[in-house]
Design a protein around this motif. Structure first.
Motif, mmCIF file in Angstrom:
data_model
loop_
_atom_site.group_PDB
_atom_site.id
_atom_site.type_symbol
_atom_site.label_atom_id
_atom_site.label_comp_id
_atom_site.label_asym_id
_atom_site.label_seq_id
_atom_site.Cartn_x
_atom_site.Cartn_y
_atom_site.Cartn_z
ATOM 1 N N GLU A 132 0.835 -1.200 0.000
ATOM 2 C CA GLU A 132 0.000 0.000 0.000
ATOM 3 C C GLU A 132 0.872 1.253 0.000
ATOM 4 N N VAL A 133 0.519 2.184 -0.871
ATOM 5 C CA VAL A 133 1.241 3.460 -0.925
ATOM 6 C C VAL A 133 0.649 4.387 0.128
ATOM 7 N N TYR A 134 1.471 4.751 1.099
ATOM 8 C CA TYR A 134 1.006 5.648 2.144
ATOM 9 C C TYR A 134 1.285 7.103 1.763
ATOM 10 N N ASP A 135 2.475 7.354 1.226
ATOM 11 C CA ASP A 135 2.829 8.711 0.794
ATOM 12 C C ASP A 135 3.930 8.587 -0.259
ATOM 13 N N TRP A 136 3.750 9.293 -1.386
ATOM 14 C CA TRP A 136 4.718 9.164 -2.480
ATOM 15 C C TRP A 136 4.682 10.467 -3.280
ATOM 16 N N ARG A 137 5.783 11.200 -3.273
ATOM 17 C CA ARG A 137 5.784 12.494 -3.948
ATOM 18 C C ARG A 137 7.150 12.823 -4.526
ATOM 19 N N THR A 138 7.143 13.709 -5.512
ATOM 20 C CA THR A 138 8.385 14.189 -6.128
ATOM 21 C C THR A 138 8.513 15.683 -5.883
ATOM 22 N N GLY A 139 9.706 16.083 -5.490
ATOM 23 C CA GLY A 139 9.982 17.507 -5.284
ATOM 24 C C GLY A 139 9.139 18.117 -4.190
ATOM 25 N N ALA A 140 9.331 19.408 -4.020
ATOM 26 C CA ALA A 140 8.604 20.129 -2.980
ATOM 27 C C ALA A 140 7.128 20.304 -3.325
ATOM 28 N N PHE A 141 6.824 20.330 -4.653
ATOM 29 C CA PHE A 141 5.448 20.606 -5.081
ATOM 30 C C PHE A 141 4.785 19.424 -5.786
ATOM 31 N N ASN A 142 5.477 18.300 -5.843
ATOM 32 C CA ASN A 142 4.935 17.092 -6.466
ATOM 33 C C ASN A 142 4.509 17.351 -7.914
ATOM 34 N N LEU A 143 5.365 18.062 -8.667
ATOM 35 C CA LEU A 143 5.030 18.453 -10.032
ATOM 36 C C LEU A 143 5.377 17.386 -11.062
ATOM 37 N N LEU A 144 6.422 16.602 -10.797
ATOM 38 C CA LEU A 144 6.877 15.616 -11.763
ATOM 39 C C LEU A 144 6.272 14.239 -11.481
ATOM 40 N N LYS A 145 6.213 13.433 -12.523
ATOM 41 C CA LYS A 145 5.672 12.086 -12.395
ATOM 42 C C LYS A 145 6.645 11.200 -11.616
ATOM 43 N N ALA A 146 6.095 10.437 -10.703
ATOM 44 C CA ALA A 146 6.939 9.569 -9.874
ATOM 45 C C ALA A 146 7.502 8.412 -10.701
ATOM 46 N N ASP A 147 8.681 7.968 -10.339
ATOM 47 C CA ASP A 147 9.343 6.855 -11.006
ATOM 48 C C ASP A 147 8.766 5.544 -10.487
ATOM 49 N N THR A 148 7.946 4.858 -11.302
ATOM 50 C CA THR A 148 7.299 3.624 -10.853
ATOM 51 C C THR A 148 8.291 2.472 -10.676
ATOM 52 N N GLY A 149 9.489 2.626 -11.212
ATOM 53 C CA GLY A 149 10.507 1.592 -11.041
ATOM 54 C C GLY A 149 10.894 1.389 -9.590
ATOM 55 N N VAL A 150 10.586 2.386 -8.748
ATOM 56 C CA VAL A 150 10.933 2.273 -7.345
ATOM 57 C C VAL A 150 10.125 1.167 -6.669
ATOM 58 N N LEU A 151 8.999 0.790 -7.254
ATOM 59 C CA LEU A 151 8.159 -0.240 -6.640
ATOM 60 C C LEU A 151 8.868 -1.589 -6.564
ATOM 61 N N GLU A 152 9.693 -1.889 -7.567
ATOM 62 C CA GLU A 152 10.458 -3.135 -7.524
ATOM 63 C C GLU A 152 11.443 -3.130 -6.366
ATOM 64 N N THR A 153 12.089 -1.975 -6.181
ATOM 65 C CA THR A 153 13.021 -1.841 -5.056
ATOM 66 C C THR A 153 12.293 -1.981 -3.731
ATOM 67 N N VAL A 154 11.109 -1.397 -3.643
ATOM 68 C CA VAL A 154 10.313 -1.465 -2.416
ATOM 69 C C VAL A 154 9.938 -2.906 -2.105
ATOM 70 N N GLN A 155 9.559 -3.666 -3.123
ATOM 71 C CA GLN A 155 9.182 -5.067 -2.905
ATOM 72 C C GLN A 155 10.358 -5.887 -2.379
#
Length: 199
Positions: free
Chosen positions: A123-146
């Motif tokens: 479950e994604v609890y909090d996921w953001r990019t930069g101070a303003f969350n303007l850019l699309k998050a890198d979904t490749g991080v999910l493999e690392t998280v698993q």
């Protein structure tokens, strides 16, 4: 005459009962050998005796670059739910670990180990990019998280004594297998073992 007939009938019943008793004795007689016992135990294959169900929190962070004004930095917090299963791989049981002495089976079990790790829910609890969350998050991080979540599940299960419990329960289950067949048995679990992610 009546006494003679009764005597003949009694003799017949005795003979029939003696024959049945002899057959029952022949059917329950067992021949124990090292190879037959080893084959019987190996039929169990992997004896999964203990499972730990764990929730864990995974945090990730990636530093941003100055040319993107650090807006490509990324932070995430994930809640992972899964289980680690421990037990004994009975395929590792060799001939030297089983013996039969005076009709009693003696078994020295292999070391307990983590047999599998499964991630049931992420479950994604909090996921953001930069101070303003303007850019699309890198979904490749999910493999690392698993990968990190499974490693964390193993660490927590090991800290909670999963191998010790697996060792005791596996010994009890193997002993029960022979007790149900009315075979005297002594089962000795192996001490030690490496509590780590399965290869």
């Amino acid at each position: 005459m009546i006494v003679f007939l009764l005597a003949c009938a009694g003799a017949g019943f005795w003979y029939a009962g003696h024959t049945v008793s002899s057959k029952e004795t022949a059917q329950t007689h067992q021949v124990l050998s090292q190879s037959s016992v080893l084959a019987k135990i190996r039929e169990l294959n992997r004896l999964e005796s203990t499972a730990f169900y764990i929730d864990t929190i995974i945090r990730t962070e990636k530093q941003g670059n100055w040319y993107a004004l650090w807006q490509d930095s990324e932070k995430g917090m994930f809640v992972a739910k899964g289980n680690a299963v421990a037990g004994i791989d009975l395929d590792k049981l060799d001939e030297g670990a089983v013996s039969v002495v005076d009709g009693r089976v003696i078994v020295q079990l292999p070391q307990a180990e983590i047999l599998s790790v499964q991630l049931d829910h992420l479950e994604v609890y909090d996921w953001r990019t930069g101070a303003f969350n303007l850019l699309k998050a890198d979904t490749g991080v999910l493999e690392t998280v698993q990968v990190q979540a499974k490693a964390q599940l193993v660490r927590q299960a090991c800290a909670n004594g999963i191998l010790e419990q697996a060792r005791e329960r596996a010994a009890a289950q193997v002993a029960r297998l022979f007790e149900l067949a009315n075979v005297p048995v002594s089962v000795y679990p192996a001490a030690g073992g490496h509590c780590r992610y399965p290869a």
